[in-house]
Design an enzyme around this catalytic site. Structure first.
Site, short mmCIF file in Angstrom:
data_model
loop_
_atom_site.label_atom_id
_atom_site.label_comp_id
_atom_site.label_asym_id
_atom_site.label_seq_id
_atom_site.Cartn_x
_atom_site.Cartn_y
_atom_site.Cartn_z
N GLY A 1 0.83 -1.19 0.00
CA GLY A 1 0.00 0.00 0.00
C GLY A 1 0.87 1.24 0.00
N GLY B 1 -0.84 4.44 0.07
CA GLY B 1 -1.70 5.57 0.43
C GLY B 1 -1.02 6.33 1.55
N GLY C 1 0.60 3.78 3.99
CA GLY C 1 1.70 3.00 3.43
C GLY C 1 2.88 3.87 2.99
NE ARG D 1 -17.95 12.34 7.62
CZ ARG D 1 -16.73 12.18 7.13
NH1 ARG D 1 -16.20 10.98 7.07
NH2 ARG D 1 -16.05 13.21 6.70
C1 LIG Z 1 -14.00 10.55 -1.52
C2 LIG Z 1 -13.35 10.44 -0.18
C3 LIG Z 1 -13.07 11.59 0.56
C4 LIG Z 1 -12.46 11.49 1.81
N1 LIG Z 1 -12.21 12.64 2.50
C5 LIG Z 1 -11.58 12.55 3.70
C6 LIG Z 1 -11.24 13.73 4.43
O1 LIG Z 1 -11.52 14.85 4.00
N2 LIG Z 1 -10.61 13.59 5.60
C7 LIG Z 1 -10.26 12.37 6.11
O2 LIG Z 1 -9.67 12.32 7.17
N3 LIG Z 1 -10.56 11.24 5.43
C8 LIG Z 1 -11.21 11.30 4.25
N4 LIG Z 1 -11.52 10.14 3.57
C9 LIG Z 1 -11.04 8.87 4.08
C10 LIG Z 1 -9.57 8.69 3.75
O3 LIG Z 1 -9.29 9.22 2.48
C11 LIG Z 1 -9.14 7.23 3.73
O4 LIG Z 1 -9.64 6.56 4.82
C12 LIG Z 1 -7.64 7.13 3.77
O5 LIG Z 1 -7.06 7.95 2.79
C13 LIG Z 1 -7.16 5.72 3.61
O6 LIG Z 1 -5.75 5.72 3.51
P1 LIG Z 1 -4.94 4.37 3.49
O7 LIG Z 1 -3.52 4.75 3.37
O8 LIG Z 1 -5.33 3.55 4.66
O9 LIG Z 1 -5.44 3.58 2.21
P2 LIG Z 1 -5.50 3.98 0.65
O10 LIG Z 1 -5.18 5.39 0.40
O11 LIG Z 1 -6.79 3.44 0.15
O12 LIG Z 1 -4.32 3.18 0.01
C14 LIG Z 1 -4.38 1.80 -0.17
C15 LIG Z 1 -3.13 1.38 -0.88
O13 LIG Z 1 -3.03 -0.03 -0.83
C16 LIG Z 1 -2.78 -0.54 -2.10
N5 LIG Z 1 -3.36 -1.89 -2.12
C17 LIG Z 1 -4.56 -2.29 -1.67
N6 LIG Z 1 -4.71 -3.61 -1.83
C18 LIG Z 1 -3.57 -4.05 -2.39
C19 LIG Z 1 -3.11 -5.32 -2.79
N7 LIG Z 1 -3.85 -6.41 -2.63
N8 LIG Z 1 -1.89 -5.40 -3.36
C20 LIG Z 1 -1.11 -4.30 -3.52
N9 LIG Z 1 -1.49 -3.09 -3.13
C21 LIG Z 1 -2.71 -2.96 -2.58
C22 LIG Z 1 -3.36 0.44 -3.07
O14 LIG Z 1 -2.71 0.34 -4.30
C23 LIG Z 1 -3.05 1.75 -2.35
O15 LIG Z 1 -1.73 2.14 -2.66
C24 LIG Z 1 -12.14 10.23 2.33
C25 LIG Z 1 -12.43 9.09 1.60
C26 LIG Z 1 -13.07 9.18 0.37
C27 LIG Z 1 -13.48 7.94 -0.31
#
Ligand SMILES: Cc1cc2nc3c(=O)[nH]c(=O)nc-3n(C[C@H](O)[C@H](O)[C@H](O)COP(=O)(O)OP(=O)(O)OC[C@H]3O[C@@H](n4cnc5c(N)ncnc54)[C@H](O)[C@@H]3O)c2cc1C
Lengths: 248, 637
Positions: free
Chosen positions: B40, B42, B45, B330
């Site tokens: 990941g 994001g 990650g 929410r």
């Molecule tokens: C439209 C929208 C608006 C939002 N606005 C806000 C906000 O204003 N404020 C706030 O606090 N939160 C907000 N959120 C929530 C927040 O964006 C997410 O919860 C957060 O960004 C998740 O981050 P993450 O790093 O956990 O995962 P992600 O950013 O989803 O990253 C996941 C990563 O894992 C990788 N991955 C997944 N599965 C696999 C696999 N099997 N193999 C290899 N790679 C994989 C993907 O490629 C990606 O790189 C929002 C969410 C959405 C949908």
């Protein structure tokens, strides 16, 4: 409405591609362009054919994954819109639409409409950052930043790295992309510290990747889904010149 | 299975400092002997991979997009919370902590949430230093806005693109490490399983999405930062490819899955326009700062908004929750919207919509100010609906947005499988039964920049680098299983597309495990999901081959996991005979229709342990002991 699509199909990077014609039937104006392609693909799969491969993810114009040249224009020619945010209400019944991938030497085709844009990542790796490690940062308000500088920096930072600028340029130049990053960081006090090093390295990486030269025709700005201004290229040129003269 | 949360002793506000002091360290020269896999890129990650690289570990980072910069975090709009109290409006670490615990309806772990609030201030500093162009006032200092569930202004933002700017900050830090060779990046690569050696997570099996090649990677620890699973509902605000596969596969290898049914339905999304719909678009919650939510008082009132006079409008959030009004949390706002639509007072052609009206704010502040604050959101709304929200109210409806549930982790963010760490939306730790706005970005970055870099050292300290070679039989076995599964999906060659199955599954989940749930509905879902799953494996049509870029195959694997996972979600929802946060069981509500918790019986995190195919999973309970806060009935009135 019913449409005729001429879609670029290419099995792999090394095979030869060609246009193939498809019919898109009962298209609804509220559909996005990619949803229209989804529907076409559902039909293809049901008929046992390989679906058309294209990149997309967020489908709200921010991840920069989608990348189609529609009727000769990167992202389809609606100002400030990525392909995923283009809606079918802008087309008419009976239209024929040509769909191609980004075409640039530095973006080789992987399959159908999907290209390899990792050259952009390598340009950032060369210097598109502020060299601070995690921890030890001063308070966020320790350095006031004039609102105007922050706003201008944000205008540049809005770049989504989709590569439409390259696709639109007759020389396949990446200047707008690079200028956006150089400007985003260079306009902020945090980024100014290493601005000379940054611009020299990023420009060198850009040249190394095989992107063409810039002749400031503005076709990049015209297709940019984030409407990044051509002015940033001017700003980068000045930074580059300054840095080169310093011989750093 | 024993679940030990490993919460440090001592007073709440001292726990993390003390823990940091007590944790063993890995000496700088030894760090380069350890390899870490981060799945990941994001916020969670990328920040973790960059920070670990800076410390000297050898990192391999994986994502399925073509670039780490495109992770779904990029789409976050509204902002990120931090207890800076720059506005002098009474904020503090304790208040952010309390708001988050209360917002989560007292179903989160106290110590984790307190630490999150503490670290929030460091995040802002770090991001500013990286060059994140947060909004500023004319004096040059950072600006804030308010968000749902809070009465102070503590949200930092970069126009409507906060997630993008934070992710680019983390991505750039990651790129710096890639450039100097401390992190090796694998884009367009999907993790399909984790590999355990002697009960510890020591590697992963991946598929190269361009060539189809299935291979293994070994390391001393595996970090999953793979995001949320909202797409189990088919339609959600998540990016198309977000999925449960990574954490579900880990669950099948023995990692406990906690609170899978805790889902957040966001109140302000653009309503569905038709069957072709591929995803739903969020309109940032920040809009509720200036927009007023209303529906007509009369049922079935089909007049245009401007024809409905003030006295004929029901500003139901302001009416029901006078002290929070349009900024009610929410879960509460979503449910209120569903209620008025169920009463037949919804707007738009489908009747599944409510108005979000900016007319008052435009009169008060001028159109220019509204344009400055939300211009890009209004543009996006117009692009999608063809309507001008400066001239007429927006239509919005709730949509699946975030999943609070995820893999169970202890205070160190390690799952019950030693060496398997889980960060960001993929874990369950901080948001309880409902997440407050602007706190996911905060959590992802706290996990990646400031928690894992310490706690992973504690795991390595004392241990010798193990680095089992990927040629060990454990790896070969998982590789073979993965290949067989892929082949099986390709060999069905049935009559229905993957999407049609996914849509059907999503409909079941939305109807029975969505905004309102009850025993009969959940049982119905639990009857239909296995049937659909059986049909899937007999009748799905996945075209093409493995040895190529095959998006249908990628999607087929993800949906296959959803087909199993959906059942776990419904079982969890059925087990939890109370309402809390986003989990609303219609049988359990107060007289006013609010969620009715049952603290005596359900004050625990539900961690499910996989038992094998077609066997019901076993429930383990982590009791939630509140040392500091008093659990109370949540009130936003
Ligand atoms: C439209 C929208 C608006 C939002 N606005 C806000 C906000 O204003 N404020 C706030 O606090 N939160 C907000 N959120 C929530 C927040 O964006 C997410 O919860 C957060 O960004 C998740 O981050 P993450 O790093 O956990 O995962 P992600 O950013 O989803 O990253 C996941 C990563 O894992 C990788 N991955 C997944 N599965 C696999 C696999 N099997 N193999 C290899 N790679 C994989 C993907 O490629 C990606 O790189 C929002 C969410 C959405 C949908």
């Amino acid at each position: 409405m019913n449409l005729t699509l001429k879609v670029w199909r290419q099995k792999s990077g090394s095979s030869r591609g060609q246009f193939v014609e498809y019919q898109a039937k009962d298209v609804i104006p509220d559909m996005s362009f990619l949803e229209m392609l989804d529907v076409v693909n559902e039909g293809l799969i049901s008929g046992g054919e390989d679906p058309i491969v294209f990149d997309s993810d967020c489908r709200e114009g921010i991840c920069g994954m989608c990348s189609l040249v529609i009727n000769g224009i990167a992202h389809g020619g609606h100002r400030g819109t990525a392909t995923c945010q283009l809606h079918m209400r802008h087309f008419n019944d009976g239209d024929t639409i040509t769909i191609e991938p980004w075409r640039a030497k530095a973006f080789p085709i992987i399959k159908d409409l999907v290209v390899d844009r990792s050259a952009f990542d390598r340009i950032i790796q060369a210097g598109g950052f502020v060299s601070v490690s995690t921890g030890g940062a001063p308070d966020g308000n320790a350095i006031p930043i004039p609102k105007e500088a922050q706003e201008l920096s944000m205008d540049a930072a809005a770049c989504i790295g989709c590569g439409a600028c390259v696709a639109a340029c007759k020389n396949a130049s990446a200047m707008l992309f690079v200028a956006a990053k150089v400007s985003h960081l260079g306009l902020l006090p945090q980024g100014k510290v290493e601005k000379d090093r940054r611009v020299l390295r990023m420009v060198a990486a850009m040249d190394h990747e095989g992107f063409g030269g810039c002749t400031v025709t503005g076709s990049c700005e015209a297709v940019c889904p984030k409407e990044i201004s051509l002015d940033f290229i001017g700003l980068m040129n000045r930074e580059y010149l300054g840095a080169s003269l310093k011989g750093s | 299975m024993t679940l030990d949360a490993k919460i440090p002793s001592g007073p709440l506000e001292k726990k993390w400092d003390r823990h940091r002091l007590e944790m063993k360290l890995v000496n700088p020269a030894n760090k380069r002997k350890f390899d870490v896999i981060v799945v990941g890129s994001g916020l969670a990650g990328a920040s973790a991979a960059a920070s670990l690289g800076e410390l000297g570990y050898n990192v391999k980072c994986f994502c399925f997009q073509d670039s780490p910069r495109r992770a779904h975090s990029i789409a976050a709009q509204g902002g990120i919370n931090a207890a800076k109290n720059y506005q002098n409006d009474g904020d503090s670490i304790y208040r952010l902590f309390y708001d988050t615990i209360k917002g989560g309806d007292f179903r989160a772990r106290e110590a984790n949430v307190y630490r999150l609030a503490q670290l929030s201030v460091n995040i802002i500093d770090q991001c500013v230093a990286q060059g994140v162009p947060f909004a500023r006032e004319y004096g040059g200092l950072l600006a804030n806005r308010s968000f749902g569930g809070a009465q102070v202004s503590r949200t930092f933002y970069a126009r409507g693109q906060t997630g993008q700017q934070l992710l680019l900050g983390a991505y750039q830090a990651l790129c710096r490490q890639i450039g100097i060779g401390k992190v090796q990046m694998f884009p367009r690569t999907e993790m399909l399983d984790v590999v355990l050696v002697d009960g510890q997570a020591k590697g992963i099996v991946v598929r190269n999405l361009v060539t189809g090649e299935i291979s293994s990677h070994a390391a001393d620890a595996v970090v999953l930062a793979t995001g949320g699973y909202g797409n189990v509902f088919y339609l959600s605000t998540n990016a198309r490819a977000c999925n449960v596969t990574a954490i579900y596969r880990a669950y099948k290898k023995g990692a406990a899955f906690a609170n899978p049914c805790f889902t957040q339905i966001h109140p302000t999304c653009i309503p569905v326009s038709g069957d072709h719909q591929s995803k739903l678009t969020l309109m940032s919650e920040s809009l509720r700062n200036d927009g007023r939510v209303w529906v007509p008082k009369k049922k079935g009132d089909k007049r245009a908004a401007h024809e409905i006079a003030e006295p004929e409008r029901d500003y139901y959030l302001e009416r029901k929750y006078p002290s929070y009004g349009n900024l009610a949390p929410r879960d509460i706002s979503s449910r209120a919207a569903k209620e008025v639509c169920d009463e037949g007072r919804g707007v738009g052609s489908s009747g599944l919509g409510v108005y979000l009206d900016f007319a008052d704010a435009i009169r008060r502040l001028g159109e220019a100010t509204i344009r400055e604050r939300y211009g890009n959101l209004f543009d996006m709304y117009q692009t999608i609906t063809g309507e001008n929200a400066y001239a007429m109210p927006m239509r919005i409806y709730p949509a699946v947005h975030y999943t609070m549930g995820g893999l169970w982790v202890d205070y160190n963010l390690m799952s019950n499988i030693p060496g398997l760490f889980v960060l960001g939306e993929a874990n369950f730790s901080d948001h309880g039964a409902n997440r407050l706005g602007a706190s996911a970005l905060m959590q992802g970055l706290a996990d990646g920049y400031f928690i894992l870099p310490y706690t992973i050292g504690q795991y390595f300290a004392g241990a010798k680098p193990l680095k089992p070679p990927a040629s060990r039989p454990e790896f070969k076995k998982v590789e073979e299983e993965t290949k067989a599964r892929t082949q099986q999906l390709l060999s069905v060659r049935g009559k229905r597309t993957v999407t049609s199955f996914h849509r059907e599954l999503g409909k079941i989940m939305w109807d029975y495990c969505g905004m309102a749930r009850n025993e009969a509905g959940l049982k119905e879902a639990l009857r239909r999901i296995p049937e659909l799953r059986r049909e899937y494996w007999h009748n799905v049509n996945v075209t093409g081959e493995n040895q190529e870029l095959n998006q249908a195959l990628e999607q087929a694997g993800r949906v296959a996991d959803y087909m199993e996972f959906a059942e776990l979600m419904c079982s969890d929802a059925l087990m939890r005979r109370e309402s809390c946060g986003g989990h609303f069981r219609t049988e359990f509500q107060t007289e006013e229709g609010e969620a009715l918790r049952d603290d005596a019986n359900f004050s625990f995190a539900a961690a499910w342990e996989y038992q094998g195919p077609d066997k019901p999973p076993v429930l383990h309970k982590e009791p939630l002991a509140y040392e500091e806060v008093k659990m109370s009935q949540r009130s936003y009135k």
